[in-house]
Each structure stands twice: as structure tokens, then as C-alpha cells.
Write a protein that holds these residues in place. Structure first.
Motif, PDB file in Angstrom:
ATOM      1  N   HIS A 297       0.831  -1.211   0.000  1.00 55.49           N
ATOM      2  CA  HIS A 297       0.000   0.000   0.000  1.00 55.49           C
ATOM      3  C   HIS A 297       0.864   1.258   0.000  1.00 55.49           C
ATOM      4  O   HIS A 297       0.458   2.305  -0.522  1.00 55.49           O
ATOM      5  N   LEU A 298       2.047   1.159   0.593  1.00 56.37           N
ATOM      6  CA  LEU A 298       2.948   2.311   0.628  1.00 56.37           C
ATOM      7  C   LEU A 298       3.369   2.718  -0.776  1.00 56.37           C
ATOM      8  O   LEU A 298       3.445   3.922  -1.087  1.00 56.37           O
ATOM      9  N   ILE A 299       3.633   1.745  -1.642  1.00 55.62           N
ATOM     10  CA  ILE A 299       4.009   2.046  -3.028  1.00 55.62           C
ATOM     11  C   ILE A 299       2.849   2.728  -3.752  1.00 55.62           C
ATOM     12  O   ILE A 299       3.033   3.718  -4.471  1.00 55.62           O
ATOM     13  N   GLU A 300       1.654   2.203  -3.546  1.00 56.73           N
ATOM     14  CA  GLU A 300       0.472   2.793  -4.180  1.00 56.73           C
ATOM     15  C   GLU A 300       0.252   4.228  -3.701  1.00 56.73           C
ATOM     16  O   GLU A 300      -0.064   5.113  -4.497  1.00 56.73           O
ATOM     17  N   ALA A 301       0.437   4.453  -2.399  1.00 53.68           N
ATOM     18  CA  ALA A 301       0.245   5.802  -1.857  1.00 53.68           C
ATOM     19  C   ALA A 301       1.285   6.774  -2.406  1.00 53.68           C
ATOM     20  O   ALA A 301       0.961   7.940  -2.715  1.00 53.68           O
TER      21      ALA A 301
END
Length: 226
Positions: A155-159
Motif C-alpha cells: 500500500h505504501l508504493i500505491e500511496a
């Protein structure tokens, strides 16, 4: 034939263990490679078989030609990326934009069959996460391999991609993971003590920055000491 069968089982076992270790899917990539090689063998091999059946017979030259076609089909599949890259340099040598665009497309296409969409990085144990992080660090300079890492689906990459208003695709996720790892390594650098150091507090930063970010192999005989 028995030895050949054993080698096939050994190869499948090694591939399965490697895919499990890297968190990648195995069967889609294998089936695609097998289908491609089989199709090439059918297209060219059947023509030789027909010639043997209706004209020359099973002579040594024709059997050798048939085996050479089968070998060529497998070699073409195995080294297809290298062949396409070489052709791009030969044909589009001075047009870097075209080469880079085609290389990016190959990266995405190559990573797609190996990607395990059902694997949720947030469900990984600490041991699995550490193993995948080690793998990602070792693949930091190889974007196609990094593209298949399950860590790209954090999710960090997506954010981070949303924050930068960048496209959410395989290549962008791999590039963002590479940047995230480099930033995480940079946080280990002791502050206010110059650019480089050999003291004990520099140990972890040096161990990650020089081999993975800069790509220096300290035990290489051809190392550039500059």
C-alpha cells in the motif's frame, strides 16, 4: 530418456523453489514458454517431417535438421529478450527514445506472468518479509526482476504513486520500490560526519549502499578503485 526425465524434474524443482523464495508465480510463465516453443516446433518441424515422409525419408541429414530446429526454437525462447535488445541496438541505435520505450514494454510483459496478484504483502510474516526485502535489494539494478517482487504491491508504493500523480503500472511500481529502498538505505547514513566513513556506525550503511545502490562488488578482480 530416463536421465532426461530426471533432469526435467530437477529443473522444475529448482524453478519452483526459486519462485517460492521470491514470491513469484511459476505456472503461467512456464506454460507461456512451453506454448511458444511448442508452436515454433510445430510450424517448422512439421514441414521437415512432411519432407521426410514424402521425399527424403529419415536420413541422417534430415533428422539432424529436425533436431536443430527444435533446439533453435528452445534457444530463441530462452534468449528472446537478449535477441530483441540486440536488434533494437542494431536498428534503433541512435534513437534512444524508441529503445527505452520498447525496453519498458518488455519489462512489463516479462514481469506480468510471474506476478502473484493473490499474494498480499501485508499478510507476510516477518521472516518472509525479510527474505523478500533481501531479494529486492539484490535485484535493485535489475528492473525486470524487481518488477515481479510482491513488495511492489504494498500500500505504501500505491500511496507514493498517488502522491506523485504517476501512473499505477508494473514499471512505475518497480521504479518506486527501487527509490523507496534507496531512501531507506540513505536513512542509515550517520548525519553530520561527512560523505564517507569507516567507523563502526557506518557499517550497515556501507554494507548496503556500496554493493546495492552503487553496484560496487568489493571482491571483483576488475573493481574500479576510483
Amino acid at each position: 530418456m530416463g536421465i532426461g526425465f530426471d533432469l526435467v524434474l530437477l529443473g522444475l524443482g529448482i524453478a519452483a523453489a526459486d519462485a517460492l523464495n521470491q514470491g513469484e508465480a511459476l505456472l503461467p510463465d512456464i506454460f507461456r514458454s512451453l506454448a511458444y516453443s511448442f508452436l515454433i516446433i510445430i510450424i517448422f518441424g512439421v514441414q521437415i517431417l512432411l519432407a521426410m515422409l514424402f521425399s527424403t525419408g529419415a536420413t541422417l541429414a534430415m533428422v539432424t535438421l529436425l533436431l536443430a530446429v527444435i533446439m533453435t526454437a528452445i534457444v530463441m525462447q530462452t534468449f528472446s529478450d537478449m535477441i530483441q535488445t540486440g536488434l533494437d541496438w542494431l536498428i534503433f541505435g541512435r534513437i534512444s527514445r524508441v529503445r527505452e520505450t520498447r525496453e519498458e514494454a518488455r519489462v512489463v510483459a516479462k514481469a506480468a506472468p510471474r506476478s502473484r496478484e493473490v499474494l498480499d504483502p501485508t499478510s507476510l510474516t516477518e521472516e518472509q518479509f525479510v527474505r523478500l526485502t533481501r531479494r529486492a535489494l539484490s535485484q535493485l539494478a535489475n528492473l525486470p526482476r524487481l518488477s515481479a517482487s510482491p513488495l511492489t504491491r504494498m500500500h505504501l508504493i500505491e500511496a507514493r504513486l498517488d502522491e506523485k500523480q504517476r501512473d499505477d503500472n508494473t514499471l512505475e511500481r518497480a521504479a518506486e520500490l527501487k527509490l523507496l529502498l534507496a531512501e531507506s538505505i540513505d536513512r542509515l547514513k550517520p548525519r553530520g560526519e561527512g560523505e564517507f566513513g569507516m567507523m563502526d556506525e557506518w557499517r550497515f550503511y556501507n554494507a548496503l549502499y556500496f554493493p546495492y545502490v552503487l553496484g560496487i562488488k568489493p571482491y571483483s578482480r576488475r573493481i574500479d578503485s576510483d
